[in-house]
Design a protein around this motif. Structure first.
Motif, PDB file in Angstrom:
ATOM      1  N   ILE A  19       0.833  -1.207   0.000  1.00 21.55           N
ATOM      2  CA  ILE A  19       0.000   0.000   0.000  1.00 21.55           C
ATOM      3  C   ILE A  19       0.864   1.251   0.000  1.00 21.55           C
ATOM      4  O   ILE A  19       0.591   2.221  -0.723  1.00 21.55           O
ATOM      5  N   ARG A  20       1.945   1.234   0.802  1.00 23.62           N
ATOM      6  CA  ARG A  20       2.856   2.377   0.836  1.00 23.62           C
ATOM      7  C   ARG A  20       3.518   2.583  -0.525  1.00 23.62           C
ATOM      8  O   ARG A  20       3.648   3.714  -1.014  1.00 23.62           O
ATOM      9  N   LYS A  23       0.997   3.980  -3.110  1.00 20.97           N
ATOM     10  CA  LYS A  23       0.723   5.392  -2.843  1.00 20.97           C
ATOM     11  C   LYS A  23       1.823   6.283  -3.426  1.00 20.97           C
ATOM     12  O   LYS A  23       1.547   7.329  -4.035  1.00 20.97           O
ATOM     13  N   SER A  24       3.074   5.855  -3.251  1.00 21.40           N
ATOM     14  CA  SER A  24       4.185   6.656  -3.779  1.00 21.40           C
ATOM     15  C   SER A  24       4.140   6.709  -5.299  1.00 21.40           C
ATOM     16  O   SER A  24       4.458   7.742  -5.903  1.00 21.40           O
ATOM     17  N   ASP A  27       1.234   9.034  -6.285  1.00 17.80           N
ATOM     18  CA  ASP A  27       1.546  10.435  -5.957  1.00 17.80           C
ATOM     19  C   ASP A  27       2.530  11.055  -6.933  1.00 17.80           C
ATOM     20  O   ASP A  27       2.489  12.254  -7.204  1.00 17.80           O
ATOM     21  N   HIS A  54      -9.056  -2.191   0.098  1.00 15.16           N
ATOM     22  CA  HIS A  54      -8.391  -0.883   0.075  1.00 15.16           C
ATOM     23  C   HIS A  54      -8.521  -0.207  -1.293  1.00 15.16           C
ATOM     24  O   HIS A  54      -8.677   1.025  -1.364  1.00 15.16           O
ATOM     25  N   TYR A  55      -8.456  -0.999  -2.365  1.00 14.77           N
ATOM     26  CA  TYR A  55      -8.452  -0.414  -3.712  1.00 14.77           C
ATOM     27  C   TYR A  55      -9.774  -0.625  -4.458  1.00 14.77           C
ATOM     28  O   TYR A  55      -9.819  -0.490  -5.682  1.00 14.77           O
ATOM     29  N   GLU A  58     -10.896   1.620  -7.470  1.00 17.70           N
ATOM     30  CA  GLU A  58      -9.715   2.304  -8.028  1.00 17.70           C
ATOM     31  C   GLU A  58      -9.366   1.667  -9.383  1.00 17.70           C
ATOM     32  O   GLU A  58      -8.858   0.548  -9.434  1.00 17.70           O
ATOM     33  N   CYS A  99       9.788   2.766  -2.676  1.00 15.09           N
ATOM     34  CA  CYS A  99       8.937   3.959  -2.777  1.00 15.09           C
ATOM     35  C   CYS A  99       9.577   4.928  -3.764  1.00 15.09           C
ATOM     36  O   CYS A  99      10.798   5.097  -3.754  1.00 15.09           O
TER      37      CYS A  99
END
Length: 318
Positions: A19-20, A23-24, A27, A54-55, A58, A99
């Motif tokens: 997930i991290r 996200k990167s 972003d 979570h997604y 999306e 990331c």
């Protein structure tokens, strides 16, 4: 489907890292259209359901579920095949413990567009102990032997280097392969080299690709403008050293026999040396003792050239 980059992330019991990582990417990656393919490799901690929740809704993230944990190569190939089917022009292989620091995806796509002789491209890697990137040449018998004690004491240090020198400035092309934690190839090149070799369960995958790229006349390339953070071995280190060394020794021997074409006395030398090393290791590490017999049987299959049988035995006894 108009997809520039298909980004494949293999998840195994590491949904928080995944997930991290996602996200990167979301972003930072805005200059080219990309779709993220998260392949859950039969996780045992409920990762797949957590990721699906979570997604949900999306459209830029797709969750693919593997029916079995067939290893790193097997799991990544699921994502690659889906990205190919969806029409992605470029394939990114991304570990969940990475990331993006900047829009590395766009930098790497641009580099592949401008350099037709480049096969794989990799970014500048920032790690807890510093930054840099691997410029790794093909792994050979001599490198396997003289990188280990006590043989390493009999060779000059510069002769032991697996990596070619890179000063960290400017784009750099070389014969070999970049680090496997974050890299990209054109879809057509990935298909040309036959994707990942599924005989390899874990480790040495980038060494296999180095041989495959060499066979089709492609170089690898480091793009220092692209910056990625890598929390090295954050996912695999919790497995323990016995698990890591067991799988590394299998992959190393398989690589030397199948791709480096090690034969005869040289092959016997690696066979004996690695088994003896693992026996000594098992004296110190209790957890390693359960792997000794398995390692011997899998090594014997690899020695005979029965690569598929070796992988089948590995999967059955996990």
């Amino acid at each position: 489907m108009d997809i520039k980059a298909g980004i494949v992330i293999l998840n195994y019991n590491s949904y928080k890292y995944t997930i991290r990582c996602v996200k990167s990417i979301m972003d930072q990656s805005s200059a080219c259209k990309s779709v993220i393919y998260i392949v859950d490799n039969a996780s045992t901690d409920g990762s797949c359901m957590k990721l699906q929740d979570h997604y949900e809704g999306e459209t830029a993230v797709r969750i693919l579920k593997s029916k079995r944990n067939g290893g790193y190569s097997y799991g990544n190939n699921i994502g690659i095949k889906r990205a190919v089917r969806d029409g992605a022009e470029y394939i990114f292989i991304v570990n969940p413990d990475t990331c993006l620091i900047n829009d590395a995806v766009s930098y790497m796509v641009r580099a592949l567009e401008e350099n037709p002789d480049a096969g794989a491209v990799g970014p500048q890697l920032h790690q807890p102990d510093g930054y840099g990137q691997i410029a790794r040449t093909c792994y050979t018998f001599s490198k396997a032997v003289f990188s280990k004690k006590p043989f390493c004491f009999f060779m000059p240090r510069n002769k032991l280097q697996r990596d070619v020198q890179w000063r960290g400035k400017g784009q750099f092309k070389f014969d070999g392969m970049v680090a496997g934690c974050f890299f990209a190839l054109r879809t057509e090149d990935f298909c040309k080299i036959g994707l990942f070799d599924e005989d390899f369960f874990l480790y040495n995958e980038e060494d296999v690709i180095a041989y495959k790229l060499k066979a089709v006349g492609k170089k690898s390339m480091i793009i220092p403008d692209a910056a990625v953070y890598h929390d090295h071995a954050a996912v695999t280190k919790k497995k323990g050293s016995a698990f890591i060394y067991y799988h590394y020794r299998i992959s190393e021997f398989l690589l030397l026999c199948k791709y480096a074409k090690t034969k005869g006395i040289q092959k016997s030398c690696i066979f004996i040396m690695n088994l003896v090393w693992f026996l000594f290791f098992s004296v110190r590490e209790k957890e390693a003792r359960k792997y000794v017999r398995r390692l011997f049987h899998i090594y014997r299959a690899i020695y005979r050239g029965e690569y598929g049988r070796a992988n089948e035995a590995l999967l059955q006894k996990r």
